[in-house]
Write an enzyme that holds these catalytic residues in place. Structure first.
Site, PDB file in Angstrom:
ATOM      1  N   THR A  44       0.816  -1.211   0.000  1.00 50.58           N
ATOM      2  CA  THR A  44       0.000   0.000   0.000  1.00 50.58           C
ATOM      3  C   THR A  44       0.854   1.267   0.000  1.00 50.58           C
ATOM      4  OG1 THR A  44      -1.677  -1.243   1.196  1.00 50.58           O
ATOM      5  CG2 THR A  44      -1.875   1.153   1.234  1.00 50.58           C
ATOM      6  N   HIS A  53      -0.534  14.538   6.408  1.00 46.93           N
ATOM      7  CA  HIS A  53      -1.691  15.321   6.848  1.00 46.93           C
ATOM      8  C   HIS A  53      -1.322  16.260   7.992  1.00 46.93           C
ATOM      9  CE1 HIS A  53      -4.606  13.267   4.344  1.00 46.93           C
ATOM     10  NE2 HIS A  53      -4.073  12.105   4.689  1.00 46.93           N
ATOM     11  N   VAL A 176       6.461 -14.522   4.880  1.00 46.75           N
ATOM     12  CA  VAL A 176       6.465 -15.300   6.114  1.00 46.75           C
ATOM     13  C   VAL A 176       5.326 -16.306   6.039  1.00 46.75           C
ATOM     14  CG1 VAL A 176       6.121 -15.203   8.606  1.00 46.75           C
ATOM     15  CG2 VAL A 176       7.526 -13.470   7.449  1.00 46.75           C
ATOM     16  N   LYS A 253     -14.870  11.045   3.382  1.00 44.01           N
ATOM     17  CA  LYS A 253     -13.895  12.128   3.484  1.00 44.01           C
ATOM     18  C   LYS A 253     -13.812  12.907   2.180  1.00 44.01           C
ATOM     19  CE  LYS A 253     -10.473  10.470   6.768  1.00 44.01           C
ATOM     20  NZ  LYS A 253      -9.137   9.913   6.736  1.00 44.01           N
ATOM     21  N   ARG A 314      -6.411   0.280   1.736  1.00 42.14           N
ATOM     22  CA  ARG A 314      -6.136   0.572   3.143  1.00 42.14           C
ATOM     23  C   ARG A 314      -6.470  -0.674   3.957  1.00 42.14           C
ATOM     24  NH1 ARG A 314      -9.466   4.073   0.700  1.00 42.14           N
ATOM     25  NH2 ARG A 314      -8.924   6.279   0.441  1.00 42.14           N
ATOM     26  N   SER A 340      -5.137   5.085   6.570  1.00 48.24           N
ATOM     27  CA  SER A 340      -4.841   6.513   6.555  1.00 48.24           C
ATOM     28  C   SER A 340      -5.094   7.083   7.949  1.00 48.24           C
ATOM     29  CB  SER A 340      -5.768   7.182   5.540  1.00 48.24           C
ATOM     30  OG  SER A 340      -5.276   8.436   5.231  1.00 48.24           O
ATOM     31  N   CYS A 437       4.392   9.716 -21.112  1.00 48.50           N
ATOM     32  CA  CYS A 437       4.374   8.588 -22.044  1.00 48.50           C
ATOM     33  C   CYS A 437       4.340   7.270 -21.295  1.00 48.50           C
ATOM     34  CB  CYS A 437       5.502   8.672 -23.059  1.00 48.50           C
ATOM     35  SG  CYS A 437       6.978   7.759 -22.633  1.00 48.50           S
ATOM     36  N   CYS A 442      10.821   4.604 -22.450  1.00 46.46           N
ATOM     37  CA  CYS A 442      11.982   4.251 -21.638  1.00 46.46           C
ATOM     38  C   CYS A 442      11.893   2.880 -20.994  1.00 46.46           C
ATOM     39  CB  CYS A 442      12.231   5.315 -20.575  1.00 46.46           C
ATOM     40  SG  CYS A 442      10.914   5.449 -19.395  1.00 46.46           S
TER      41      CYS A 442
HETATM   42  C1  LIG Z   1      -5.653   5.267  -1.752  1.00 47.96           C
HETATM   43  C2  LIG Z   1      -4.937   5.528  -0.446  1.00 47.96           C
HETATM   44  C3  LIG Z   1      -4.555   6.818  -0.133  1.00 47.96           C
HETATM   45  C4  LIG Z   1      -3.893   7.080   1.064  1.00 47.96           C
HETATM   46  N1  LIG Z   1      -3.460   8.344   1.306  1.00 47.96           N
HETATM   47  C5  LIG Z   1      -2.749   8.591   2.443  1.00 47.96           C
HETATM   48  C6  LIG Z   1      -2.236   9.885   2.698  1.00 47.96           C
HETATM   49  O1  LIG Z   1      -2.372  10.784   1.857  1.00 47.96           O
HETATM   50  N2  LIG Z   1      -1.583  10.126   3.848  1.00 47.96           N
HETATM   51  C7  LIG Z   1      -1.402   9.135   4.769  1.00 47.96           C
HETATM   52  O2  LIG Z   1      -0.827   9.422   5.810  1.00 47.96           O
HETATM   53  N3  LIG Z   1      -1.832   7.883   4.559  1.00 47.96           N
HETATM   54  C8  LIG Z   1      -2.506   7.587   3.407  1.00 47.96           C
HETATM   55  N4  LIG Z   1      -2.946   6.320   3.161  1.00 47.96           N
HETATM   56  C9  LIG Z   1      -2.633   5.277   4.105  1.00 47.96           C
HETATM   57  C10 LIG Z   1      -1.196   4.780   3.953  1.00 47.96           C
HETATM   58  O3  LIG Z   1      -0.891   4.517   2.599  1.00 47.96           O
HETATM   59  C11 LIG Z   1      -1.014   3.501   4.728  1.00 47.96           C
HETATM   60  O4  LIG Z   1      -1.433   3.745   6.035  1.00 47.96           O
HETATM   61  C12 LIG Z   1       0.434   3.048   4.778  1.00 47.96           C
HETATM   62  O5  LIG Z   1       0.985   2.955   3.489  1.00 47.96           O
HETATM   63  C13 LIG Z   1       0.510   1.718   5.468  1.00 47.96           C
HETATM   64  O6  LIG Z   1       1.849   1.291   5.474  1.00 47.96           O
HETATM   65  P1  LIG Z   1       2.190  -0.189   5.923  1.00 47.96           P
HETATM   66  O7  LIG Z   1       3.666  -0.245   5.943  1.00 47.96           O
HETATM   67  O8  LIG Z   1       1.452  -0.514   7.132  1.00 47.96           O
HETATM   68  O9  LIG Z   1       1.552  -1.098   4.788  1.00 47.96           O
HETATM   69  P2  LIG Z   1       2.152  -1.662   3.425  1.00 47.96           P
HETATM   70  O10 LIG Z   1       2.839  -0.625   2.651  1.00 47.96           O
HETATM   71  O11 LIG Z   1       1.073  -2.393   2.751  1.00 47.96           O
HETATM   72  O12 LIG Z   1       3.269  -2.653   3.905  1.00 47.96           O
HETATM   73  C14 LIG Z   1       3.003  -3.937   4.364  1.00 47.96           C
HETATM   74  C15 LIG Z   1       4.028  -4.855   3.760  1.00 47.96           C
HETATM   75  O13 LIG Z   1       3.901  -6.139   4.318  1.00 47.96           O
HETATM   76  C16 LIG Z   1       4.220  -7.074   3.336  1.00 47.96           C
HETATM   77  N5  LIG Z   1       3.648  -8.367   3.749  1.00 47.96           N
HETATM   78  C17 LIG Z   1       2.348  -8.689   3.878  1.00 47.96           C
HETATM   79  N6  LIG Z   1       2.226  -9.978   4.239  1.00 47.96           N
HETATM   80  C18 LIG Z   1       3.481 -10.477   4.342  1.00 47.96           C
HETATM   81  C19 LIG Z   1       4.017 -11.752   4.677  1.00 47.96           C
HETATM   82  N7  LIG Z   1       3.239 -12.776   4.981  1.00 47.96           N
HETATM   83  N8  LIG Z   1       5.354 -11.914   4.683  1.00 47.96           N
HETATM   84  C20 LIG Z   1       6.188 -10.877   4.369  1.00 47.96           C
HETATM   85  N9  LIG Z   1       5.722  -9.648   4.058  1.00 47.96           N
HETATM   86  C21 LIG Z   1       4.386  -9.456   4.027  1.00 47.96           C
HETATM   87  C22 LIG Z   1       3.638  -6.498   2.100  1.00 47.96           C
HETATM   88  O14 LIG Z   1       4.267  -7.001   0.948  1.00 47.96           O
HETATM   89  C23 LIG Z   1       3.852  -5.012   2.279  1.00 47.96           C
HETATM   90  O15 LIG Z   1       5.013  -4.551   1.599  1.00 47.96           O
HETATM   91  C24 LIG Z   1      -3.629   6.035   1.980  1.00 47.96           C
HETATM   92  C25 LIG Z   1      -3.999   4.731   1.648  1.00 47.96           C
HETATM   93  C26 LIG Z   1      -4.629   4.474   0.440  1.00 47.96           C
HETATM   94  C27 LIG Z   1      -4.992   3.074   0.087  1.00 47.96           C
END
Ligand SMILES: Cc1cc2nc3c(=O)[nH]c(=O)nc-3n(C[C@H](O)[C@H](O)[C@H](O)COP(=O)(O)OP(=O)(O)OC[C@H]3O[C@@H](n4cnc5c(N)ncnc54)[C@H](O)[C@@H]3O)c2cc1C
Ligand SMILES: Cc1cc2nc3c(=O)[nH]c(=O)nc-3n(C[C@H](O)[C@H](O)[C@H](O)COP(=O)(O)OP(=O)(O)OC[C@H]3O[C@@H](n4cnc5c(N)ncnc54)[C@H](O)[C@@H]3O)c2cc1C
Ligand code: SF4
Lengths: 486, 425, 128
Positions: A44, A53, A176, A253, A314, A340, A437, A442
């Protein structure tokens, strides 16, 4: 393969896991960061609105509400250290009807309660002067100077690279599959290796419930809430200068109009509950919703200017708050439900988790000396003199790979040295292929360069990991023939 | 065909040409022939020749050279011609920037960052392909989506294949040519899908690229969704109604591992925008006078950067005009300004050049909006009176219409604007 | 014998953008008895040729070592029978040559006995 004993294994290298690993890497600890994808940040964290924010949109009675503002304040030093795209552009939440006005009051109250200075009410005239493209129908707004835009994938790469430079071990393509505690040590199993560790941090995003389940910790379920985003042509740069928010309604929102760090305008996100957390399809309906919402704020926006679209999901849990804390399984810490504003809060989450581990008995002697990473070069934004110097010393900086974003071969080569292994990894690190593009020109060069630098065939290069192959070798046997002059 | 002479970059040139395709090389030769001493062509690729180098099929040069050549043959001819004529060609050199005083900033593999000064510039940067997102197909973003031109480069230059089973969206010539090309390389082409009720390519390509290999062409049909997590595994296609809206309950799935998108070219005008040239919103290229001069003095343009050509022969003709005038401009010539604006009227999308003079011969290129069988091309004055007319046999949007204006034609015309229309007879 | 047993074959004329839909009627001896649908003589000639002896020029690439690119574009020196096109490409897919090559060099003599050679359509210098 069995690996040496670790103090902490962090599962998930999204922005949250990366920030945690980076925070822990400041101390004398053995830390491993695991992700199932080919590169960090491919969950994500690469597909969101990229907004830090301002903190006044959330209440103080939730964990996410508290961590959001703390996180906001931690981004400047990170940016200084790691050099990712980050700019405090500010925001305007605009009221279009009388019914919107209480929402503005609520923002001001939140700001006062959290002691956030500089958040102020703007009149219609002031808004129209500052943001001429915002609808004339606006009646008032709330401005905050604290809201920022960031290239979230660059932030993840920077955090991971700095963590690795300070001895964190990164293992990608490492899903995992099992967790086992023998009363003393955790065994973390992936298809290619097992890790013994004292602590496990579950930062697996959409996979967090599954990981918790492996640890024998149940009690929460992850629901996916998909958001679609639409990027517009660079021609529209500066259409708005601040992030424009509608007043939230109890139902939604709403869609924002976002001036991204790179100068494109982005419209989104939508919010749709999905059964399949893997569902990152964009839809005609989503596009209509996004643009209908955005056009209420900025009427001149048009679908015709879209150059790219994507969706992210999310990871939400019941109650819609973050779930961060130790569990009944000793040494197993959940960092789940990070929806978020998880991006915004990530640096604060990292500190919070480090404290939890310390309280859980993990000693963390700080390192006397930290290794710093070199900030990535961004050729296009250098002065002509700087460009000349660079091109004179390294001839890779004399060749353009991506003509839309003016990315040089030097930047691409550098990204590969820093760990890019896929075409998407190059794109997110260098912007090659992100312009109008969309890689038409590229992508081929990127495949060629990955193939040359990694010493693999073009047919082995992927877009974003196993299964996403790009080209095939020709299948034929060949016979050598001598050409003859006519 | 690489020119491996060492290049010495001069601090100033009479004419610098941006882009070494048929437009740029042709313009450079014409500039030399017009008397310009120091003429430089820069191209960002490893060799000059432009898009022709990857168009290995034949169909080039019938009008201009009187014989039918393949793209690489045509490219090599004009490159040799330019080198023989004393044009300097610098490859692996990217024109990054032009300022108002015609200082050019180059990024060159041989010279690093270089600043050049020139009397006149010719823009000949060609075109880029429209992309999938520009037409906004919903769905996922797996690997396996290519523009037809990118696939052409992969197959013809890099020698790899884009996939095993391919769906092609768009029936323009590039898409059709790729259908044949992939078939000849042993790749299965599942079908070509075209939104419009008629094919966009030449009938020759319909016959020789599709019929010859029994590749189905589905008109009034489009791709409505892309499926696949890592790599495409199928696309959903649906017929469209008269308003071009997909009829989703008649949709069906086509299994494939590759989608080639061939939905047209668009002039490459990053530099033109930097220069704040006036652009034509229909062509997306600069507005040009009858000497192919843009809205900025001394900056000329020709080829696909001005408007999309289907025949390289017309590119070469336009290049001669632009290059000749650029060469004379560099030597100080300042011909009188055009006195007549050409305005697209009924069924005409655009005209190039955008202005003409009444006392010189001109060739005007235009594209029609709708196909017509027996038609009439008319020039009307402000009152709507017919100033000139010519019968046309058959017009289609895919083929450029040309109008030769001989000097006598506009004799006696006093106005400052002419409406150009192509209407049924 | 009856002249009535005609078989009709359809062609699309490639002579000009009009793209006339041509029909060729053949009698039971395989002789052309009528050509319809053309708007000019060119169409009639095309229909006849296409019906009796369709031919195509072939352009493709062969593998090349030591050049700027790993593929060299080639063409047949003339048109070969249409039904030999795929076979011709199959042969050429197995050809590998060594740079340098000049435009016009013969890569394959008398391809599949068609009397046509396969020639290079560009120079490709040897890269050092
Ligand atoms: C459309 C959208 C817009 C958003 N806009 C904002 C914003 O403007 N501002 C803001 O603050 N937040 C925003 N958010 C929220 C924000 O993107 C997330 O809260 C944040 O990216 C979460 O990070 P994370 O590291 O928890 O999740 P992720 O980036 O999903 O990381 C989790 C990782 O775990 C890995 N994983 C999962 N299962 C396993 C497994 N079994 N073994 C090994 N690895 C695994 C995955 O591959 C992934 O890389 C938005 C979310 C969305 C969807
Ligand atoms: C796939 C395809 C098939 C075609 N088939 C036919 C056919 O069968 N018959 C026919 O007659 N015509 C055909 N055409 C049309 C014809 O070939 C083109 O119209 C013609 O090549 C356009 O010439 P050009 O010089 O304007 O552009 P290009 O050939 O595109 O050349 C532009 C050059 O400029 C360079 N350049 C761009 N920007 C910069 C910069 N900033 N700095 C340095 N260099 C730069 C590019 O690298 C390129 O080499 C085809 C075109 C395509 C794309
Ligand atoms: S028959 Fe004549 S008019 Fe008809 S398509 Fe052929 S060449 Fe054109």
């Amino acid at each position: 393969m069995s690996e040496p004993m670790q103090d902490v294994v962090v599962v998930g290298a999204g922005i949250v896991g990366a920030a945690i690993a980076h925070e822990l890497s400041r101390n004398e600890l053995a830390v491993t960061l695991l992700d199932r994808e080919a590169e960090a940040g491919f969950g994500t964290s690469k597909a969101n609105s990229g907004i830090i924010h301002g903190g006044h949109h959330t209440d103080t009675d939730t964990l996410k509400g508290r961590l959001e503002w703390v996180g906001n304040q931690l981004w400047d030093p990170l940016c200084d250290e790691l050099g990712f795209g980050f700019a405090r552009v500010g925001e305007l939440t605009v009221a279009l009807t009388e019914a919107d006005l209480p929402a503005l009051d609520h923002l001001i109250e939140n700001a006062e309660e959290k002691d956030i200075g500089g958040v102020e009410v703007w009149s219609r005239d002031r808004i129209c002067a500052a943001e001429p493209q915002v609808t004339r129908g606006v009646i008032a707004g709330v401005f905050s100077p604290h809201t920022a835009v960031v290239n979230p994938y660059e932030a993840v790469f920077g955090l991971v690279e700095a963590a690795v430079a300070n001895n964190v071990r990164l293992r990608t393509l490492s899903p995992v599959t099992d967790l086992h505690h023998d009363g003393d040590t955790w065994t973390v199993t992936t298809p290619s290796a097992t890790f013994a560790t004292r602590f496990v941090v579950n930062a697996a995003g959409l996979g967090a419930a599954a990981i918790a389940h492996m640890a024998g910790v149940d009690g929460f379920e992850i629901r996916g809430r998909k958001g679609e985003e639409y990027l517009l042509d660079k021609r529209l740069r500066h259409l708005v200068r601040r992030v424009i928010y509608p007043c939230p309604t109890p139902l939604s929102k709403g869609t924002l109009v976002i001036p991204t760090y790179d100068g494109t305008i982005m419209v989104g996100p939508t919010a749709e509950e999905v059964d399949d957390p893997d569902d990152v399809t964009t839809t005609t309906a989503g596009e209509s919703t996004a643009f209908a919402g955005a056009r209420r704020l900025v009427p001149s926006l048009s679908e015709r200017d879209v150059i790219a679209q994507f969706a992210g999901t999310r990871a939400t849990i019941r109650g819609d708050d973050f779930l961060i804390g130790p569990t009944e399984a000793p040494g197993f810490v959940n960092v789940a439900g990070i929806q978020s504003p998880g991006l915004t809060a990530a640096p604060a989450i990292a500190r919070y988790v480090a404290d939890l581990l310390r309280h859980g008995g993990l000693e963390m002697p700080p390192k006397p000396l930290l290794n710093m990473i070199e900030r990535p070069v961004h050729f296009a934004s250098l002065t002509t003199e700087q460009q000349r110097t660079l091109a004179d010393t390294d001839e890779r900086y004399r060749r353009i790979v991506c003509r839309c974003e003016f990315v040089t071969e030097g930047e691409v080569g550098d990204a590969i040295e820093r760990g890019a292994t896929t075409v998407d990894g190059l794109k997110f690190r260098t912007r090659a292929g992100m312009g109008r593009c969309q890689g038409g020109f590229c992508a081929t060069r990127c495949i060629e360069l990955l193939s040359a630098d990694l010493g693999i065939e073009m047919s082995e290069v992927t877009k974003r990991g196993p299964g996403s192959w790009l080209v095939l070798d020709r299948p034929d046997d060949e016979v050598m023939i001598e050409p003859e002059a006519p | 065909m690489i020119d491996d002479r060492p290049h010495v970059l001069l601090p100033n040139y009479d004419v610098v040409v941006a882009g070494g395709g048929p437009a740029g090389l042709g313009a450079a030769v014409a500039a030399r022939e017009a008397g310009a001493e120091r003429v430089l062509v820069v191209d960002r690729e490893a060799e000059a020749g432009g898009i022709l180098l990857q168009c290995i099929h034949s169909g080039f040069g019938l009008h201009h050279l009187g014989e039918e050549l393949t793209g690489p043959e045509y490219a090599q001819r004009i490159l040799e011609n330019a080198l023989d004529d004393g044009v300097d060609v610098l490859t692996n050199a990217y024109l990054l920037d032009i300022d108002n005083d015609q200082n050019l900033k180059l990024l060159s593999a041989d010279h690093g960052v270089a600043i050049l000064d020139t009397e006149a510039t010719v823009l000949a940067m060609g075109a880029r392909e429209r992309t999938r997102a520009a037409i906004r197909i919903p769905g996922r973003r797996p690997a396996g989506i290519f523009t037809a031109g990118a696939a052409q480069r992969l197959v013809n230059l890099n020698g790899v294949l884009p996939g095993r089973r391919v769906v092609i969206l768009g029936s323009g010539d590039i898409g059709l040519i790729m259908a044949r090309r992939l078939t000849l390389e042993g790749v299965e082409v599942a079908g070509v899908f075209e939104l419009m009720p008629h094919a966009n390519g030449l009938s020759r390509n319909i016959v020789q690229c599709l019929h010859d290999f029994d590749i189905p062409l589905h008109l009034s049909t489009t791709v409505v969704e892309i499926h696949g997590r890592d790599r495409i595994d199928k696309v959903t296609v649906a017929p469209v109604d008269a308003q071009m809206k997909p009829v989703l309950d008649k949709a069906w799935d086509v299994p494939c591992d590759t989608l080639l998108v061939s939905v047209g070219l668009i002039p490459e005008n990053e530099l033109s925008r930097e220069l704040r040239l006036r652009l034509d919103p229909v062509t997306s290229g600069p507005i040009v006078s009858s000497t192919m001069e843009t809205s900025r003095d001394g900056v000329f343009a020709c080829g696909n950067v001005v408007h999309i050509h289907d025949l390289v022969d017309f590119v070469s003709a336009e290049a001669e005009l632009a290059g000749g005038h650029a060469g004379r401009f560099a030597l100080g010539a300042r011909p009188p300004h055009d006195n007549v604006r050409l305005q697209p009227g009924k069924n005409v999308a655009y005209c190039v050049p955008h202005t003409v003079t009444t006392d010189q011969p001109h060739t005007v290129y235009m594209r029609v909006r709708k196909p017509l069988e027996k038609s009439m091309l008319r020039l009307r004055d402000a009152e709507g009176d017919i100033v000139h007319e010519r019968r046309l046999r058959y017009v289609v949007p895919a083929e450029m219409v040309t109008l030769k204006l001989r000097p006598g034609v506009l004799d006696g015309f006093q106005g400052d604007a002419l409406q150009v229309e192509v209407v049924p007879r | 014998m009856t002249n009535d047993e005609r078989t009709t074959y359809a062609y699309l004329c490639i002579g000009c953008p009009l793209g006339c839909r041509l029909e060729v009627d053949e009698d039971s001896h395989g002789d052309i008895v009528e050509i319809r649908g053309s708007s000019c003589r060119k169409g009639d000639r095309y229909a006849e040729q296409e019906h009796t002896d369709p031919r195509r020029g072939v352009t493709t690439t062969v593998a090349i070592d030591g050049g700027l690119w790993p593929r060299l574009p080639v063409k047949t020196s003339g048109e070969i029978p249409k039904d030999r096109v795929l076979a011709a490409c199959e042969v050429l897919r197995r050809v590998r040559i060594e740079a340098p090559v000049e435009m016009g060099d013969v890569i394959v003599h008398d391809l599949l006995g068609t009397g046509c050679d396969v020639v290079a359509t560009r120079d490709m210098a040897r890269m050092t």
